[in-house]
Write a protein that holds these residues in place. Sequence first.
Motif: not given
Length: 67
Positions: A11-14, A9, A7
């Motif tokens: 910022a807050s996007a994964r 990542a 995964r």
Amino acid sequence: MGGPQGRHAVASARRAVELPGQSVSGDGRTLTARATTTIDRYAFGVTAAKGMTGRRLHLTIEIVARL
């Protein structure tokens, strides 16, 4: 499919990322693995600085293990 998955990542996007292996080599003292992938910046919500880089980033990862 066919490579390690992980995964990525930003910022807050994964998002899932696959790293298809291109080559693995060794000489008895070192082991080298190389893989490439393409990351779509927009999939991570990164749309700023459009003129600085393209939408898709091509990454090459090389891992060297010394025994």
